[in-house]
Design an enzyme around this catalytic site. Structure first.
Site, short mmCIF file in Angstrom:
data_model
loop_
_atom_site.label_atom_id
_atom_site.label_comp_id
_atom_site.label_asym_id
_atom_site.label_seq_id
_atom_site.Cartn_x
_atom_site.Cartn_y
_atom_site.Cartn_z
N HIS A 212 37.76 64.09 -33.81
CA HIS A 212 37.11 62.79 -33.77
C HIS A 212 37.90 61.85 -34.65
O HIS A 212 38.06 62.10 -35.84
CB HIS A 212 35.66 62.91 -34.27
CG HIS A 212 34.93 61.61 -34.20
ND1 HIS A 212 34.05 61.30 -33.20
CD2 HIS A 212 34.97 60.53 -35.01
CE1 HIS A 212 33.57 60.08 -33.39
NE2 HIS A 212 34.11 59.59 -34.48
N CYS A 213 38.43 60.81 -34.07
CA CYS A 213 39.30 59.92 -34.82
C CYS A 213 38.54 58.67 -35.24
O CYS A 213 38.19 57.85 -34.39
CB CYS A 213 40.51 59.53 -33.98
SG CYS A 213 41.72 58.58 -34.91
N PRO A 214 38.29 58.47 -36.52
CA PRO A 214 37.58 57.27 -36.94
C PRO A 214 38.42 56.01 -36.78
O PRO A 214 37.89 54.93 -36.53
CB PRO A 214 37.25 57.53 -38.41
CG PRO A 214 38.14 58.62 -38.84
CD PRO A 214 38.57 59.38 -37.64
#
Lengths: 141, 515
Positions: free
Chosen positions: B193-195
């Protein structure tokens, strides 16, 4: 829908059978060809396996890595993926083929036997859902 | 990973999976007026924009930061450096820079806004069918017998792979699929999950993500190089601010030429300019990240697998990656130029009035029996409540029972938890009635690892409460009863299976009070 399919809609749902995914070849979309016990009295095993096998072949065609898909991928990348605003991806084209095939199978083979196949795309490509209808008299046509 | 529990822990009510159509917003009144689109009742924690065309994670703050950083740095570059460079060197520089910039932004937006490959949750009938299969596989359970963990083994290309059961989505996860706790979805070929991108990176947007970081590396190196060029050219063109003899000597003696630049005061300001600072730090991190992902692509692994070391030879002899195509060229082509699968969740489709909706956590009453009062249920609440019941049961001296049903043996999914305990506890549809005050979540959950295992088993079965049975915080026996109910959602509607309902509750009671 044909006449027999319309009748099915009014019939009562007895149960649903779910044909699960077969992951032995990896993550590609493939369904188990194992014949479910609940369908034994309803349909010929050969027929069922043929349906599932055709579906598997169609999905394999959609996900195939080859010259055509690479070309499409590169072209898309070069146009910054804007090309898909006007063009359908190869996968989507095959999905349409699959939808047509399932409808055909339902009309010709499954509805007369009191069964209904649900397109796996409506179940997130997880299962092939087969609805078994109660009233067998619909089938006798 | 973090918990992200927003709702306060409220009074928990029983929830049941309705096999009739029940959408939280579809009341009999609104159905006639307005048909909802599927994204409006999507059960995951995603945000949708443009009527379902754009899909992002819940926390998007960092994404805006990324966009602002890129826009500002590039903007300053085009505004201040490009005129100089275009006239002094070649106009090709701003042109290339412009193309790169557009490509970077395009890939960023594409990675952020598209569906990463979310798997829709199981319909109620599917969930019931899988439960039946699991129960059948487990066989009859006597006292003290703990059913095996919810996994299925499959052999892929000669390598044994374990498929885990997802309690939220009620499916056996396909290989390489993982459940993102931030977005509360199962994502196919889950990378991470890439913020920065404000979304999960999965099967459908991995190539956009990779092209984004690759082109961003080129862009930052490009800007960095040309800003330095500008600084040097500028310093060379401007008269040197050498005021004293000492300055002259310093420049003559210094072999690196840095003194030259430092003394030229305008150059100093340029060096400290925002563009250079941002680019310098970005270059190392982004270039490093690109290199890492290039390695992942060439070996056809996901970040998730690499971090866990799923396919590393350290795990055991003969442990290899079954998904790799063998050579790195095919792996790269497959990842970047392979066919792009369409979205499985059909965000913009209309809800058909007669199709069953997948079990959402805030399942509405709709056609369901009206005894149950619906309330907002947070997944973590349910597990917290059920764990509290376990604690109650365990510590109550009246029962003299020990939580040995959870006893020893292999821990389950609890082992692979990467986040806090709450995030790994299988959140589920079930909820237990609770009016237990004052038990806090954190400490007890940490202490009782077994409770986690318990959570995995029991909440999976639907717990029902009849209106008469009210929960009593002090008596553990009613708690045991509630915990012991193992009922299929479908069975509620099938009068023929009341026997199995009783049988299940007896089984559960026996389990809990086993010695």
């Amino acid at each position: 829908y044909t006449h027999s399919l319309q009748d099915l809609r009014q019939a009562a749902v007895a149960s649903k059978v779910f044909v699960q995914r077969d992951y032995t070849s990896g993550t590609i979309c493939k369904f188990q060809t194992k014949f479910p016990a609940e369908l034994e009295s309803r349909i010929d095993k050969q027929q069922f396996e043929e349906t599932i096998q055709t579906l598997n072949n169609l999905y394999a065609e959609a996900e195939k890595l080859g010259g055509r898909s690479y070309l499409e991928g590169c072209l898309a990348c070069l146009t910054a993926y804007t090309i898909f605003l006007c063009m359908e991806t190869h996968y989507e084209k095959v999905l349409k083929k699959i939808a047509k095939y399932i409808q055909e199978q339902n009309e010709k083979i499954y509805a007369p036997l009191g069964l209904l196949l649900t397109d796996p795309i409506e179940r997130g490509l997880r299962v092939v859902e087969i609805t078994i209808f109660e009233d067998r008299s619909i089938g006798s046509r | 990973m973090h918990l992200g529990v927003e709702e306060p822990i409220r009074e928990c009510q029983y929830n049941q999976i309705c096999t009739h159509n029940s959408s939280p917003m579809d009341t009999p009144h609104t159905k006639k007026k307005k048909i909802k689109r599927k994204w409006q009742v999507f059960p995951g924690r995603n945000k949708f924009y443009c009527n379902g065309r754009i899909m992002m994670a819940k926390q998007t703050g960092v994404f805006y930061l990324t966009t602002v950083l890129i826009l500002v740095t590039s903007g300053l570059f085009f505004a201040f450096d490009c005129p100089f460079l275009a006239s002094n060197l070649t106009p090709a520089i701003p042109a290339i820079g412009g193309v790169l910039f557009v490509f970077v932004m395009g890939m960023l937006l594409r990675a952020s806004f598209s569906d990463p490959g979310v798997l829709p949750r199981a319909t109620p009938e599917e969930a019931a069918d899988i439960e039946r299969q699991i129960d059948a596989a487990n066989g009859p359970s006597g006292p003290g017998y703990r059913p095996p963990p919810r996994t299925r083994e499959v052999v892929i290309n000669g390598q044994a792979v374990k498929l885990k059961y997802c309690f939220t989505c009620k499916i056996f996860r396909p290989p390489r699929t993982s459940h993102c706790s931030l977005c509360d979805n199962c994502v196919e070929r889950f990378d991470h999950h890439c913020p920065w991108v404000g979304n999960c990176v999965g099967r459908r947007n991995y190539r956009f993500f990779y092209l984004f970081i690759l082109s961003l590396s080129f862009l930052t190196i490009f800007i960095f190089a040309f800003v330095i060029t500008h600084v040097i050219l500028n310093a060379l063109q401007k008269p040197l601010a050498l005021n004293t003899v000492a300055d002259f000597e310093a420049v003559q003696k210094d072999p690196t030429g840095l003194a030259f630049l430092v003394l030229s005061k305008t150059a100093l300001l340029d060096i400290l300019s925002l563009k250079l600072v941002v680019c310098f730090f970005s270059v190392w991190s982004i270039v490093g990240l690109s290199g890492f992902h290039t390695y992942l692509i060439s070996s056809n692994q996901t970040t998730n697998e690499d971090i866990k070391g799923s396919w590393s030879s350290k795990r055991g002899k003969g442990n290899y990656n079954p998904y790799s195509y063998g050579n790195f060229i095919t792996n790269c082509c497959a990842a970047l130029c392979g066919p792009l699968p369409p979205s499985l969740i059909d965000r913009r489709g209309f809800i058909q009035p007669d199709t069953p909706q997948p079990a959402a956590q805030t399942n509405g009453t709709g056609a369901c029996p009206s005894n149950q009062v619906q309330s907002h249920m947070c997944a973590q609440d349910q597990c917290i409540q059920s764990t509290k019941f376990v604690l109650q049961a365990a510590t109550n001296p009246l029962l003299h029972s020990q939580p040995i049903i959870l006893g020893g043996g292999a821990p389950l999914q609890a082992k692979t938890s990467l986040g806090g305990p709450c995030s790994t506890l299988g959140p589920s549809q079930a909820s237990l009635p609770s009016s237990i005050p004052g038990l806090s979540c954190g400490g007890e959950l940490m202490a009782l690892r077994d409770s986690e295992i318990h959570c995995h088993h029991h909440p999976h079965h639907q717990h029902f409460i009849s209106p008469e049975e009210t929960p009593s915080p002090t008596a553990a026996l009613p708690c045991a009863t509630h915990l012991g109910h193992n009922v299929h959602p479908a069975q509620l509607f099938d009068p023929a299976s009341q026997d199995s309902l009783h049988e299940d509750s007896v089984r559960g009671l026996v389990k809990l009070s086993s010695v």
